[in-house]
Design a protein around this motif. Sequence first.
Motif, short mmCIF file in Angstrom:
data_model
loop_
_atom_site.label_atom_id
_atom_site.label_comp_id
_atom_site.label_asym_id
_atom_site.label_seq_id
_atom_site.Cartn_x
_atom_site.Cartn_y
_atom_site.Cartn_z
N ALA A 108 -14.70 -2.27 -14.39
CA ALA A 108 -13.25 -2.47 -14.40
C ALA A 108 -12.74 -2.78 -13.00
N VAL A 109 -13.28 -2.08 -11.98
CA VAL A 109 -12.88 -2.34 -10.59
C VAL A 109 -13.26 -3.75 -10.20
N GLU A 110 -14.48 -4.16 -10.51
CA GLU A 110 -14.93 -5.52 -10.18
C GLU A 110 -14.06 -6.57 -10.86
N ASN A 111 -13.75 -6.35 -12.14
CA ASN A 111 -12.91 -7.30 -12.87
C ASN A 111 -11.52 -7.39 -12.26
N ALA A 112 -10.95 -6.26 -11.89
CA ALA A 112 -9.60 -6.25 -11.31
C ALA A 112 -9.60 -6.93 -9.95
N VAL A 113 -10.64 -6.70 -9.14
CA VAL A 113 -10.73 -7.32 -7.82
C VAL A 113 -10.82 -8.83 -7.97
N SER A 114 -11.66 -9.31 -8.89
CA SER A 114 -11.81 -10.75 -9.05
C SER A 114 -10.55 -11.37 -9.67
N GLU A 115 -9.90 -10.67 -10.60
CA GLU A 115 -8.69 -11.20 -11.22
C GLU A 115 -7.57 -11.38 -10.22
N VAL A 116 -7.41 -10.37 -9.35
CA VAL A 116 -6.34 -10.43 -8.35
C VAL A 116 -6.71 -11.37 -7.20
N GLY A 117 -8.02 -11.59 -7.02
CA GLY A 117 -8.48 -12.41 -5.90
C GLY A 117 -8.43 -11.62 -4.61
N ILE A 121 -8.40 -4.95 2.29
CA ILE A 121 -7.81 -3.66 1.92
C ILE A 121 -6.31 -3.81 1.64
N ARG A 122 -5.69 -4.86 2.16
CA ARG A 122 -4.26 -5.09 1.91
C ARG A 122 -3.96 -5.38 0.45
N ASP A 123 -4.98 -5.81 -0.28
CA ASP A 123 -4.81 -6.13 -1.70
C ASP A 123 -5.04 -4.92 -2.61
N MET A 124 -5.29 -3.76 -2.03
CA MET A 124 -5.62 -2.57 -2.81
C MET A 124 -4.52 -2.21 -3.80
N GLY A 125 -3.27 -2.31 -3.39
CA GLY A 125 -2.16 -1.96 -4.27
C GLY A 125 -2.11 -2.81 -5.52
N ARG A 126 -2.38 -4.10 -5.36
CA ARG A 126 -2.38 -5.01 -6.52
C ARG A 126 -3.53 -4.69 -7.45
N VAL A 127 -4.71 -4.38 -6.88
CA VAL A 127 -5.88 -4.04 -7.70
C VAL A 127 -5.60 -2.75 -8.47
N MET A 128 -5.06 -1.76 -7.79
CA MET A 128 -4.76 -0.48 -8.45
C MET A 128 -3.70 -0.68 -9.54
N GLY A 129 -2.75 -1.57 -9.29
CA GLY A 129 -1.73 -1.85 -10.30
C GLY A 129 -2.33 -2.41 -11.58
N VAL A 130 -3.29 -3.33 -11.43
CA VAL A 130 -3.96 -3.90 -12.60
C VAL A 130 -4.74 -2.82 -13.33
N LEU A 131 -5.46 -1.98 -12.57
CA LEU A 131 -6.25 -0.92 -13.20
C LEU A 131 -5.36 0.07 -13.94
N LYS A 132 -4.24 0.44 -13.33
CA LYS A 132 -3.33 1.40 -13.98
C LYS A 132 -2.70 0.82 -15.23
N ALA A 133 -2.41 -0.46 -15.21
CA ALA A 133 -1.81 -1.10 -16.38
C ALA A 133 -2.80 -1.15 -17.55
N ARG A 134 -4.06 -1.40 -17.25
CA ARG A 134 -5.05 -1.57 -18.31
C ARG A 134 -5.74 -0.28 -18.74
N HIS A 135 -5.90 0.66 -17.81
CA HIS A 135 -6.76 1.81 -18.07
C HIS A 135 -6.05 3.14 -17.86
#
Length: 154
Positions: A108-117, A121-135
């Motif tokens: 799930a982490v890998e998918n979220a990282v690739s989806e957000v691009g 580390i500045r992109d961490m908030g966006r990745v966490m947002g995707v993870l929280k929305a889905r999981h």
Amino acid sequence: MNLRARIGAATKQAMKDKDATRLSTLRLINAAIKDRDIAARGEGGEGSGVDDAEILSILGKMVKQRRESARTYEEGGRLDLAQQEEAEINVIEEFLPRRLSEREVDTAVENAVSEVGATSIRDMGRVMGVLKARHSGQMDFGAVGSKVKARLAG
């Protein structure tokens, strides 16, 4: 059946079964949901109340609080209170989705990282947002945060 209806049906069944522990926990869940409904109305939210995603968030927080309390009670030698907290956790977890395994969390982490691009580390908030929305309710986001950080740093 949505989460709110499932909790309501379980409450009615616990009343019929005269299961005091389960009924008490279900009433705590309902109270927490109603508190959040009232807060949402105060913030200008719609009158229908909070959605299932918000209810999952509430349930996740309730489980986390009870785990911390159980640990504190065990350290203090109050095993009876720790067992009561564990019983409440079991009731609350009935309404949460199945927890993801370590491998599923990593995927799930890998998918979220690739989806957000995400590239830094500045992109961490966006990745966490995707993870929280889905999981929501399926993983411990405190532990997942360190995995995301490690993935983005490396």
